[in-house]
Design an enzyme around this catalytic site. Structure first.
Site, mmCIF file in Angstrom:
data_model
loop_
_atom_site.group_PDB
_atom_site.id
_atom_site.type_symbol
_atom_site.label_atom_id
_atom_site.label_comp_id
_atom_site.label_asym_id
_atom_site.label_seq_id
_atom_site.Cartn_x
_atom_site.Cartn_y
_atom_site.Cartn_z
ATOM 1 N N GLU A 36 24.607 39.798 -24.186
ATOM 2 C CA GLU A 36 23.376 39.743 -24.958
ATOM 3 C C GLU A 36 23.736 39.132 -26.307
ATOM 4 O OE1 GLU A 36 21.323 43.443 -25.658
ATOM 5 O OE2 GLU A 36 19.682 42.379 -26.658
ATOM 6 N N ARG A 261 35.297 49.834 -18.298
ATOM 7 C CA ARG A 261 35.326 49.121 -19.581
ATOM 8 C C ARG A 261 36.721 49.162 -20.172
ATOM 9 N NH1 ARG A 261 30.189 48.923 -21.968
ATOM 10 N NH2 ARG A 261 30.930 48.444 -24.045
ATOM 11 N N LYS A 271 29.077 46.847 -30.006
ATOM 12 C CA LYS A 271 28.502 45.827 -30.884
ATOM 13 C C LYS A 271 27.644 46.456 -31.971
ATOM 14 C CE LYS A 271 27.280 42.925 -27.520
ATOM 15 N NZ LYS A 271 26.332 42.021 -26.896
#
Ligand code: ATP
Ligand code: MG
Length: 557
Positions: A36, A261, A271
């Site tokens: 994103e 992850r 983020k």
């Protein structure tokens, strides 16, 4: 596809792909990396990039860089461009580079299709009501009072939503699945919401935006992605991913596979939190060398090869674990050791005057640019009567094991001579200002014909020939192994994460500007010139020390 090495690691995802190719289920392997554009990429994303692009390359398929851009308020073209640059820098080439927002028309049609099938409805509850009626892990949800609207009414309302007839939050489009489902993601998930916001790609064309879960699987299907690789937190979303694709006629039928992850000690890879660190001015921007963003790591002097090697080394698993910082640092040291040109620099200078060396004399020694690799060649290193050594390399009252310089002690100056400290000159504040030394002309080149040995070898620069520079030394941004777990990450910040040495001296044969190549400043570590470096004001960043001094500190605790 690219020059970057990812080896041919085996992992459970490659096993699945092998089986899909063998059974004929899949012909060409297609993957995507779907960030994103709401921030810069970090080291965690590198793991996903290496996996997605690496798999596609190794199986002769392709990988798209797709921007998953469904939250207009948080996204921007700055982030889009930064992400493209970082993926390229890592050495990967995308097959195509679409935006999920390129598919908004198709996605709208898919939503209409679901409505027509009676599988989606317009809900007019408030956001709070929707949340309250969704239930909990223990309690089932409650059907919306709008759940049984007719197809025609739903079609009409959805079109009106699109045509800007309502304010934000007045209606949403929801899938009609099962409010009793033990999986909360299946309790009539929201597919579209009204947002009057300008989108970086579609401008003001839309005032309704699809949600991630609806967008992601359909975008995968539109792009003929075969294996949609994502992180474990999406495992519970997979039934929804499947529901959407099973209930619509799509160009292809991708499969979602989850992996763990990357979590790295002493760092944050969210983020949202990185954004906070930047916005609050805790660091000097997204590319601050202390940030484990790819832009920050590039500025710090990481090589893409070291990052790819690191991602190979940690592998791909289905189980969460935290990787020690040393794994990343050692991947970097291994790579830089082979790559870095050796130079001498003094970052905290102490003046040395060689009293028996003639004032008008200078010599130029041959210095190997790399001790193990003759291909690096040599350069000339100037020597003269006045030199600088590192302040930390002198002690007025040294303990026995201190093999550097002290009153009356003899050391070797790299490439040059043995010197002995004769006198310590101090200023009015009782600080050491200058060392008066003598040199042994017979020790030229660094050994004495009488076989006399010295224990220490110091780096140095000739004062007359030196280049003034600023050198920035970096330590970890956080003091605790898991800053993400702290109630407030601010308390975990290391106040000494950046130290500026404004008085450094470099030997003259150093490129200070536009030089992406790493140096090893002998005994000090690996350094890279900063993009802000100029001929007048050279500026270097320390990428990494030579040894893991941190591990030593930890052991001593
Ligand atoms: P954040 O929550 O920090 O914003 P994200 O997962 O939402 O991270 P995206 O831009 O959506 O960020 O991520 C793009 C891709 O990178 C996703 O497929 C995501 O799963 C993957 N990714 C993100 N962080 C990591 C990580 N730490 N390790 C491995 N893959 C990651
Ligand atoms: Mg995400």
């Amino acid at each position: 596809m690219s020059e970057t090495r990812t080896g041919e690691p085996s992992n459970f995802i490659r096993d699945i792909i092998d089986a899909d190719l063998a059974s004929g289920k899949v012909d060409t392997v297609v993957t995507r990396f779907p960030p994103e554009p709401n921030g810069y990429l970090h080291i965690g994303h590198a793991k996903s990039i290496c996996l997605n692009f690496g798999v596609a390359r190794d199986y002769g398929g392709h990988c798209n860089l797709r921007f998953d851009d469904t939250n207009p308020e948080k996204e921007s073209l700055e982030y889009v461009n930064a992400i493209r640059r970082d993926v390229e820098w890592l050495g990967f080439e995308w097959h195509s580079n679409p935006f999920a927002s390129d598919y908004f028309d198709q996605l709208y049609d898919y939503a209409v299709d679901l409505i027509k099938q009676g599988k989606a409805f317009v809900d007019s509850q408030s956001a709070d009501e929707i949340r309250a009626n969704r239930g909990t892990l223990k309690e089932p949800g409650i059907d919306s009072p709008y759940r049984n609207r007719s197809v025609d009414e739903n079609l009409q309302l959805f079109e009106a939503m699109r045509n800007d007839e309502y304010a934000d939050g007045e209606h949403v489009l929801r899938a009609k699945i099962d409010m009793q489902s033990p999986n909360i993601n299946l309790r009539d998930p929201v597919l579209y919401r009204i947002r009057h916001a300008t989108h970086h790609n579609t401008g003001d064309r839309w005032c309704i935006y699809p949600l991630y879960d609806f967008t992601h699987g359909l975008s995968d299907a539109i792009e003929h992605v075969t294996h949609s690789l994502c992180t474990l937190e999406f495992e519970d979303h997979r039934p929804l991913y499947d529901w959407i694709l099973d209930n619509l006629e799509t160009p292809s039928r991708p499969v979602q596979i989850e992996f763990a992850r990357l979590q790295l000690e002493y760092s944050l890879t969210s983020k949202r939190k990185l954004n906070q660190i930047v916005t609050e001015g805790i660091v000097d921007g997204w590319d601050d060398p202390r940030m484990l963003t790819l832009a920050g790591m590039r500025r710090r002097g990481f090589t893409p090869e070291a990052i790819v090697d690191f991602c190979d080394a940690i592998g791909i698993t289905k189980k969460d674990s935290t990787i020690e910082m040393g794994v990343l640092e050692n991947a970097l040291r291994d790579d830089l050791n082979a790559r870095a040109t050796r130079r001498m620099a003094v970052i905290d200078p102490l003046k040395v005057i060689i009293e028996n060396y003639p004032e008008d004399q200078e010599e130029w020694f041959d210095g190997a640019n790399h001790p193990q690799d003759p291909d690096f060649g040599t350069r000339k290193v100037p020597f003269s009567r006045e030199l600088y050594i590192e302040r930390a390399d002198f002690m007025e009252d040294p303990p026995k094991k201190f093999f550097r310089l002290g009153p009356g002690r003899e050391v070797r100056l790299r490439f040059a001579y043995y010197i002995t400290c004769k006198e310590v000159v101090k200023n009015a504040a009782d600080e050491i200002e200058t060392l008066i030394c003598s040199y042994d002309p017979d020790s030229r080149g660094g050994s004495s014909p009488d076989g006399r040995k010295v224990k220490g070898t110091l780096h140095w620069v000739s004062a007359r020939h030196a280049v003034d520079a600023t050198v920035r030394l970096y330590e970890r941004l956080f003091n605790v192994p898991n800053p993400g777990a702290a109630a407030d990450f601010h308390e975990a910040l290391n106040p000494d994460s950046k130290i500026v040495m404004a008085n450094a001296r470099l030997e003259p044969e150093i490129e200070c500007v536009d030089n992406p190549l790493p140096y090893q400043f002998e005994r000090l570590g690996y350094f890279i010139s900063d993009p802000d470096s100029s001929a007048d004001t050279p500026l270097f960043n320390r990428t990494m020390t030579l040894r893991d001094s941190w591990a030593k500190i930890e052991q001593q605790k």
